[in-house]
Design a protein around this motif. Structure first.
Motif, mmCIF file in Angstrom:
data_model
loop_
_atom_site.group_PDB
_atom_site.id
_atom_site.type_symbol
_atom_site.label_atom_id
_atom_site.label_comp_id
_atom_site.label_asym_id
_atom_site.label_seq_id
_atom_site.Cartn_x
_atom_site.Cartn_y
_atom_site.Cartn_z
ATOM 1 N N VAL A 159 14.462 1.646 7.188
ATOM 2 C CA VAL A 159 15.185 2.815 5.913
ATOM 3 C C VAL A 159 14.812 4.186 5.478
ATOM 4 O O VAL A 159 15.712 5.252 6.004
ATOM 5 C CB VAL A 159 14.654 1.919 4.516
ATOM 6 N N GLY A 160 13.933 4.682 5.945
ATOM 7 C CA GLY A 160 13.289 6.440 5.988
ATOM 8 C C GLY A 160 11.989 6.398 6.067
ATOM 9 O O GLY A 160 11.315 5.443 5.898
ATOM 10 N N THR A 161 11.538 7.312 6.630
ATOM 11 C CA THR A 161 10.315 8.338 6.927
ATOM 12 C C THR A 161 10.232 9.130 6.342
ATOM 13 O O THR A 161 10.503 9.785 6.035
ATOM 14 C CB THR A 161 10.207 7.953 8.256
ATOM 15 N N ALA A 162 9.107 9.980 5.547
ATOM 16 C CA ALA A 162 8.872 11.262 5.645
ATOM 17 C C ALA A 162 7.196 11.378 5.876
ATOM 18 O O ALA A 162 6.398 10.172 5.991
ATOM 19 C CB ALA A 162 9.035 11.456 3.629
ATOM 20 N N VAL A 163 6.284 12.564 6.166
ATOM 21 C CA VAL A 163 5.324 13.153 6.565
ATOM 22 C C VAL A 163 4.957 13.896 5.126
ATOM 23 O O VAL A 163 5.555 15.458 5.222
ATOM 24 C CB VAL A 163 5.574 12.938 8.094
ATOM 25 N N PHE A 164 3.476 13.640 5.129
ATOM 26 C CA PHE A 164 3.120 14.923 4.122
ATOM 27 C C PHE A 164 1.788 15.182 4.791
ATOM 28 O O PHE A 164 1.032 14.288 5.231
ATOM 29 C CB PHE A 164 2.662 14.753 2.750
ATOM 30 N N LEU A 165 1.690 16.600 5.079
ATOM 31 C CA LEU A 165 0.631 17.423 5.905
ATOM 32 C C LEU A 165 -0.651 17.470 4.730
ATOM 33 O O LEU A 165 0.517 18.886 3.657
ATOM 34 C CB LEU A 165 0.968 17.731 6.701
ATOM 35 N N LYS A 166 -1.807 17.830 4.000
ATOM 36 C CA LYS A 166 -2.376 18.384 4.004
ATOM 37 C C LYS A 166 -3.704 18.567 4.258
ATOM 38 O O LYS A 166 -4.372 17.424 4.715
ATOM 39 C CB LYS A 166 -2.599 18.192 2.340
ATOM 40 N N GLU A 167 -4.421 20.012 4.438
ATOM 41 C CA GLU A 167 -5.225 19.956 5.534
ATOM 42 C C GLU A 167 -6.607 19.560 6.358
ATOM 43 O O GLU A 167 -5.392 19.647 7.373
ATOM 44 C CB GLU A 167 -6.985 20.121 3.912
ATOM 45 N N ASP A 168 -7.092 18.270 6.035
ATOM 46 C CA ASP A 168 -7.266 16.983 6.735
ATOM 47 C C ASP A 168 -6.597 15.610 6.920
ATOM 48 O O ASP A 168 -7.130 14.579 7.741
ATOM 49 C CB ASP A 168 -9.264 16.969 7.104
ATOM 50 N N THR A 169 -5.500 15.618 6.434
ATOM 51 C CA THR A 169 -5.039 14.316 6.275
ATOM 52 C C THR A 169 -3.352 14.617 5.882
ATOM 53 O O THR A 169 -3.093 15.492 5.854
ATOM 54 C CB THR A 169 -4.908 13.589 4.896
ATOM 55 N N MET A 170 -2.869 13.645 7.119
ATOM 56 C CA MET A 170 -1.182 13.792 7.777
ATOM 57 C C MET A 170 -1.764 11.872 7.459
ATOM 58 O O MET A 170 -2.035 11.089 7.547
ATOM 59 C CB MET A 170 -0.766 14.051 8.942
ATOM 60 N N VAL A 171 0.447 11.588 5.902
ATOM 61 C CA VAL A 171 0.374 10.610 6.027
ATOM 62 C C VAL A 171 1.617 10.198 5.931
ATOM 63 O O VAL A 171 2.844 11.165 5.878
ATOM 64 C CB VAL A 171 0.167 9.683 4.679
ATOM 65 N N ARG A 172 2.105 9.109 7.069
ATOM 66 C CA ARG A 172 3.382 8.645 7.336
ATOM 67 C C ARG A 172 3.972 7.733 6.341
ATOM 68 O O ARG A 172 3.599 6.509 6.402
ATOM 69 C CB ARG A 172 3.436 8.621 8.656
ATOM 70 N N PHE A 173 5.314 8.269 5.560
ATOM 71 C CA PHE A 173 5.204 6.801 5.227
ATOM 72 C C PHE A 173 6.970 6.399 5.334
ATOM 73 O O PHE A 173 7.670 7.219 5.989
ATOM 74 C CB PHE A 173 6.032 7.650 3.315
ATOM 75 N N ILE A 174 6.566 4.850 5.657
ATOM 76 C CA ILE A 174 8.460 4.518 6.076
ATOM 77 C C ILE A 174 8.334 3.239 5.083
ATOM 78 O O ILE A 174 7.602 2.165 4.767
ATOM 79 C CB ILE A 174 7.286 3.574 7.118
ATOM 80 N N GLU A 175 9.663 3.729 4.499
ATOM 81 C CA GLU A 175 10.361 2.746 3.905
ATOM 82 C C GLU A 175 11.062 1.468 4.978
ATOM 83 O O GLU A 175 11.938 2.015 5.461
ATOM 84 C CB GLU A 175 11.524 3.569 2.899
ATOM 85 N N PHE A 176 10.833 0.250 3.893
ATOM 86 C CA PHE A 176 11.678 -0.873 5.458
ATOM 87 C C PHE A 176 11.797 -1.731 4.949
ATOM 88 O O PHE A 176 11.352 -2.043 3.581
ATOM 89 C CB PHE A 176 10.203 -1.244 6.732
ATOM 90 N N GLU A 177 12.529 -2.640 5.623
ATOM 91 C CA GLU A 177 12.786 -3.714 5.009
ATOM 92 C C GLU A 177 12.413 -5.209 6.592
ATOM 93 O O GLU A 177 12.613 -4.352 7.173
ATOM 94 C CB GLU A 177 14.514 -4.140 4.824
ATOM 95 N N GLY A 178 11.876 -6.724 5.844
ATOM 96 C CA GLY A 178 11.823 -6.894 7.100
ATOM 97 C C GLY A 178 10.175 -6.985 7.099
ATOM 98 O O GLY A 178 8.683 -6.823 5.743
ATOM 99 N N ASP A 179 9.022 -7.704 8.151
ATOM 100 C CA ASP A 179 7.470 -7.071 8.317
ATOM 101 C C ASP A 179 7.244 -6.389 8.570
ATOM 102 O O ASP A 179 7.928 -5.471 9.962
ATOM 103 C CB ASP A 179 7.307 -8.545 8.794
ATOM 104 N N ILE A 180 6.019 -6.056 8.489
ATOM 105 C CA ILE A 180 5.435 -4.791 9.079
ATOM 106 C C ILE A 180 4.847 -4.902 10.210
ATOM 107 O O ILE A 180 5.042 -3.554 10.719
ATOM 108 C CB ILE A 180 4.260 -4.050 8.116
#
Length: 126
Positions: free
Chosen positions: A45-66
């Motif tokens: 459905v959508g994705t977003a990426v956040f980044l700070k110092e030594d960490t990056m996180v990719r968020f994935i909004e989805f339907e179905g199984d991971i």
């Protein structure tokens, strides 16, 4: 709708270089995740990426199984290119060169969801 958060351990001080990798990111041609028979088994459905110092996180909004989503992403040229380009900025190596390695790494990198609050729609009928 589920949301997965995928953590990347990166080297601090390279936020601009990592952000620049996303300027050329090639999205999948379709958000539809299909099985070998062509049936839709999941949808991104959508994705977003956040980044700070030594960490990056990719968020994935989805339907179905991971797992289907992970396998789909492992086969996407843009994702494969991103994983190749980020290697110099990783604090910990990621085994993403093969589909199997990508799925294993993806699954191991999924963060535990401790809260997910969505919007509640109020009925205006009355």
């Amino acid at each position: 709708m589920p949301i997965a958060a995928i953590r990347y351990d990166i080297k601090a001080g390279f936020e601009d270089e990592i952000a620049a990798i996303f300027t050329d990111y090639r999205r999948p041609a379709s958000p539809s995740v299909r099985d070998d028979g062509g049936a839709e088994v999941a949808r991104i459905v959508g994705t977003a990426v956040f980044l700070k110092e030594d960490t990056m996180v990719r968020f994935i909004e989805f339907e179905g199984d991971i797992e289907s989503v992970a396998r789909f992403m492992a086969e996407q040229p843009g994702v494969r290119e991103f994983e190749r380009k980020i290697v110099p900025y990783l604090a910990k190596p990621r085994d993403t060169a093969t589909v199997e390695g990508f799925v294993r790494t993806f699954t191991a990198s999924v963060m535990r969801c401790v809260s997910h609050l969505g919007q509640t729609r109020l009925s205006t009928a009355g």
